[in-house]
Write an enzyme that holds these catalytic residues in place. Structure first.
Site, mmCIF file in Angstrom:
data_model
loop_
_atom_site.group_PDB
_atom_site.id
_atom_site.type_symbol
_atom_site.label_atom_id
_atom_site.label_comp_id
_atom_site.label_asym_id
_atom_site.label_seq_id
_atom_site.Cartn_x
_atom_site.Cartn_y
_atom_site.Cartn_z
ATOM 1 N N ASN A 1 -5.880 -4.718 -6.140
ATOM 2 C CA ASN A 1 -7.223 -4.286 -5.618
ATOM 3 C C ASN A 1 -7.173 -2.852 -5.140
ATOM 4 O O ASN A 1 -8.291 -2.005 -5.292
ATOM 5 C CB ASN A 1 -7.297 -4.896 -4.043
ATOM 6 C CG ASN A 1 -8.404 -4.258 -3.332
ATOM 7 O OD1 ASN A 1 -9.337 -4.378 -3.521
ATOM 8 N ND2 ASN A 1 -7.823 -3.506 -2.248
ATOM 9 N N LYS B 1 -12.522 0.650 -14.725
ATOM 10 C CA LYS B 1 -13.240 -0.895 -14.299
ATOM 11 C C LYS B 1 -13.466 -1.717 -15.379
ATOM 12 O O LYS B 1 -13.268 -2.953 -15.258
ATOM 13 C CB LYS B 1 -13.960 -0.691 -13.128
ATOM 14 C CG LYS B 1 -13.946 -0.170 -12.065
ATOM 15 C CD LYS B 1 -12.467 -0.832 -11.421
ATOM 16 C CE LYS B 1 -12.248 -0.205 -9.844
ATOM 17 N NZ LYS B 1 -11.215 -0.969 -9.257
ATOM 18 N N ASP C 1 1.006 -0.928 -0.058
ATOM 19 C CA ASP C 1 0.028 0.043 0.017
ATOM 20 C C ASP C 1 0.957 1.245 -0.077
ATOM 21 O O ASP C 1 1.997 1.350 0.423
ATOM 22 C CB ASP C 1 -0.859 0.098 1.345
ATOM 23 C CG ASP C 1 -2.147 0.613 1.091
ATOM 24 O OD1 ASP C 1 -2.121 2.005 0.534
ATOM 25 O OD2 ASP C 1 -3.274 0.232 0.987
ATOM 26 N N TYR D 1 -14.034 6.065 -13.793
ATOM 27 C CA TYR D 1 -14.263 5.043 -12.769
ATOM 28 C C TYR D 1 -14.755 3.962 -13.784
ATOM 29 O O TYR D 1 -14.085 2.696 -13.768
ATOM 30 C CB TYR D 1 -15.246 5.361 -11.644
ATOM 31 C CG TYR D 1 -14.947 4.164 -10.682
ATOM 32 C CD1 TYR D 1 -13.876 4.059 -10.024
ATOM 33 C CD2 TYR D 1 -16.091 3.314 -10.599
ATOM 34 C CE1 TYR D 1 -13.944 3.013 -8.925
ATOM 35 C CE2 TYR D 1 -16.206 2.208 -9.645
ATOM 36 C CZ TYR D 1 -14.904 2.080 -8.740
ATOM 37 O OH TYR D 1 -14.822 0.993 -7.709
ATOM 38 N N ASP E 1 3.617 1.877 -4.450
ATOM 39 C CA ASP E 1 2.764 2.736 -5.368
ATOM 40 C C ASP E 1 2.564 1.762 -6.621
ATOM 41 O O ASP E 1 3.344 1.472 -7.316
ATOM 42 C CB ASP E 1 3.374 4.122 -5.719
ATOM 43 C CG ASP E 1 2.332 4.624 -6.476
ATOM 44 O OD1 ASP E 1 1.461 4.333 -7.153
ATOM 45 O OD2 ASP E 1 2.518 6.152 -6.359
ATOM 46 N N VAL E 2 1.120 1.434 -6.913
ATOM 47 C CA VAL E 2 0.987 0.381 -8.089
ATOM 48 C C VAL E 2 1.313 1.248 -9.266
ATOM 49 O O VAL E 2 0.993 0.423 -10.323
ATOM 50 C CB VAL E 2 -0.432 -0.101 -7.779
ATOM 51 C CG1 VAL E 2 -0.422 -1.071 -6.726
ATOM 52 C CG2 VAL E 2 -1.503 0.768 -7.997
HETATM 53 N N1 NAD Z 1 -15.950 0.341 -1.743
HETATM 54 C C1 NAD Z 1 -16.849 -0.057 -2.625
HETATM 55 O O1 NAD Z 1 -18.234 0.151 -2.597
HETATM 56 C C2 NAD Z 1 -16.467 -0.787 -4.085
HETATM 57 C C3 NAD Z 1 -17.158 -1.222 -4.844
HETATM 58 C C4 NAD Z 1 -16.640 -1.714 -6.100
HETATM 59 C C5 NAD Z 1 -15.258 -1.825 -6.143
HETATM 60 N N2 NAD Z 1 -14.531 -1.318 -5.268
HETATM 61 C C6 NAD Z 1 -13.123 -1.314 -5.460
HETATM 62 O O2 NAD Z 1 -12.307 -2.119 -4.397
HETATM 63 C C7 NAD Z 1 -11.103 -1.695 -4.308
HETATM 64 C C8 NAD Z 1 -10.680 -0.943 -3.010
HETATM 65 O O3 NAD Z 1 -11.526 -0.195 -2.654
HETATM 66 P P1 NAD Z 1 -11.952 0.154 -1.017
HETATM 67 O O4 NAD Z 1 -13.411 0.500 -0.921
HETATM 68 O O5 NAD Z 1 -11.571 -0.850 -0.269
HETATM 69 O O6 NAD Z 1 -11.061 1.578 -1.060
HETATM 70 P P2 NAD Z 1 -10.449 2.411 0.253
HETATM 71 O O7 NAD Z 1 -10.003 3.513 -0.065
HETATM 72 O O8 NAD Z 1 -10.852 1.914 1.573
HETATM 73 O O9 NAD Z 1 -8.997 1.511 0.024
HETATM 74 C C9 NAD Z 1 -8.156 1.681 -1.313
HETATM 75 C C10 NAD Z 1 -6.797 1.143 -0.464
HETATM 76 O O10 NAD Z 1 -5.953 1.441 -1.990
HETATM 77 C C11 NAD Z 1 -4.706 2.299 -1.597
HETATM 78 N N3 NAD Z 1 -4.196 2.690 -2.741
HETATM 79 C C12 NAD Z 1 -4.689 3.765 -3.521
HETATM 80 N N4 NAD Z 1 -3.896 4.099 -4.387
HETATM 81 C C13 NAD Z 1 -2.841 3.311 -4.216
HETATM 82 C C14 NAD Z 1 -1.578 3.358 -5.056
HETATM 83 N N5 NAD Z 1 -1.154 4.089 -6.019
HETATM 84 N N6 NAD Z 1 -0.603 2.539 -4.912
HETATM 85 C C15 NAD Z 1 -0.917 1.571 -3.598
HETATM 86 N N7 NAD Z 1 -1.989 1.564 -2.802
HETATM 87 C C16 NAD Z 1 -2.915 2.712 -3.306
HETATM 88 C C17 NAD Z 1 -5.000 3.257 -0.581
HETATM 89 O O11 NAD Z 1 -3.898 3.774 0.370
HETATM 90 C C18 NAD Z 1 -6.051 2.392 0.330
HETATM 91 O O12 NAD Z 1 -5.385 1.689 1.196
HETATM 92 C C19 NAD Z 1 -10.890 -0.358 -5.333
HETATM 93 O O13 NAD Z 1 -10.438 -0.806 -6.436
HETATM 94 C C20 NAD Z 1 -12.279 -0.143 -5.585
HETATM 95 O O14 NAD Z 1 -12.345 0.442 -6.854
HETATM 96 C C21 NAD Z 1 -14.849 -0.770 -4.151
#
Ligand code: NAD
Length: 251
Positions: free
Chosen positions: A87, A156, A40, A152, A60-61
């Site tokens: 993720n 996706k 992360d 977005y 960083d991804v």
């Molecule tokens: N929460 C929802 O309703 C939902 C629904 C569908 C899909 N998603 C997807 O699930 C995934 C996680 O979402 P979440 O809700 O847990 O979000 P979140 O914001 O709680 O967590 C995301 C994590 O990704 C990390 N991150 C962001 N950019 C980064 C980078 N460049 N390098 C490394 N780490 C990085 C952040 O620091 C954070 O810890 C995402 O891909 C999101 O699109 C979420």
């Protein structure tokens, strides 16, 4: 299903594993017996102390060198990687006419370039070690469209096609590639939009056939199944975890 999939002896890396869905997946995999690396770019203060079981990797991804270096650390610590979850991701929620190019690039860079770099590095290591399993965190908005989320939805939907294209290319290498496509899950990602007044929780619940949001643990359980041997013939699939949202086509 929680705790039923057996991941004993498996090594898993989760990007974006310090929050939300990534953290729930990391915890579920750990409970199922796996060793877990969390990659992360934002590791909250105190996280290491409260999660001593995880191998924490600051990276960083969107940065190829950072991804390669982070995977190298996990590989050295664990010996091999059996599963990787691409993720890390961010939301983008704004009318398209107000969206500027920098905002478009940011979401593409994290959600799509980041997924590519993660899968590419995972594939390289797994091809050399005899196989493995990759999951991309897509979204129901990679399958159906929503207004004011152009970057977005497009990013996706890119991960949905990446899943299928990699699955067919890497099947002979013993690498399975699947995606999870969650509906709305109450994570910091969604909380931020609710706080900004951009999401109405009551409306979302009403729109969902199950009448509620999804929990992070429900997403994690599906991911746990997908990387387990129970899913050994499943590849190239987009698994919706959305309470029926994308199946619904009535009023
Ligand atoms: N929460 C929802 O309703 C939902 C629904 C569908 C899909 N998603 C997807 O699930 C995934 C996680 O979402 P979440 O809700 O847990 O979000 P979140 O914001 O709680 O967590 C995301 C994590 O990704 C990390 N991150 C962001 N950019 C980064 C980078 N460049 N390098 C490394 N780490 C990085 C952040 O620091 C954070 O810890 C995402 O891909 C999101 O699109 C979420």
């Amino acid at each position: 299903m929680s705790g039923q999939a057996d991941l004993a002896g498996r090594n898993v890396l989760v990007t974006g594993g310090c929050s939300g869905l990534g953290l729930a997946m990391a915890q579920t995999f750990r409970r199922a017996g796996a060793r877990v690396a969390v990659f992360d770019r934002t590791i909250p203060g105190g996280f290491a102390a409260s999660h001593p079981d995880f191998l924490l990797i600051d990276g960083d991804v969107t940065d190829p060198a950072s991804v390669r270096d982070g995977f190298g650390k996990a590989q050295s610590a664990f010996g091999r990687l059996d599963a990787v979850i691409a993720n890390a991701g961010v939301s983008q929620n704004k009318p398209t006419l107000d969206l500027d190019f920098a905002e478009w690039r940011r979401v593409m860079s994290i959600n799509l370039d980041g997924a590519f770099l993660t899968c590419h590095e995972a594939g390289r290591l797994m091809a050399a070690s005899g196989g493995g399993s990759i999951i991309l965190t897509a979204s129901m908005y990679g399958v159906v469209a929503a207004p004011e989320r152009l970057g977005y939805c497009v990013s996706k939907s890119g991960t949905v096609m990446m899943t299928k294209a990699l699955a067919i290319e890497w099947a002979q290498l013993g690498i399975r590639v699947n995606a999870i496509a969650p509906g709305y899950v109450r994570t910091p990602f969604v909380e931020e939009l609710v706080e900004q007044g951009r999401l109405d929780l009551a409306k979302l619940e009403k729109r969902t056939p199950m009448g509620r949001l999804i929990t992070p643990e429900e997403v994690a359980d599906a991911a746990c199944f997908l990387i387990s041997d129970s899913a050994r013939a499943i590849t190239g699939q987009i698994i919706g975890i959305d309470g029926g949202w994308t199946a619904y086509g009535y009023l």
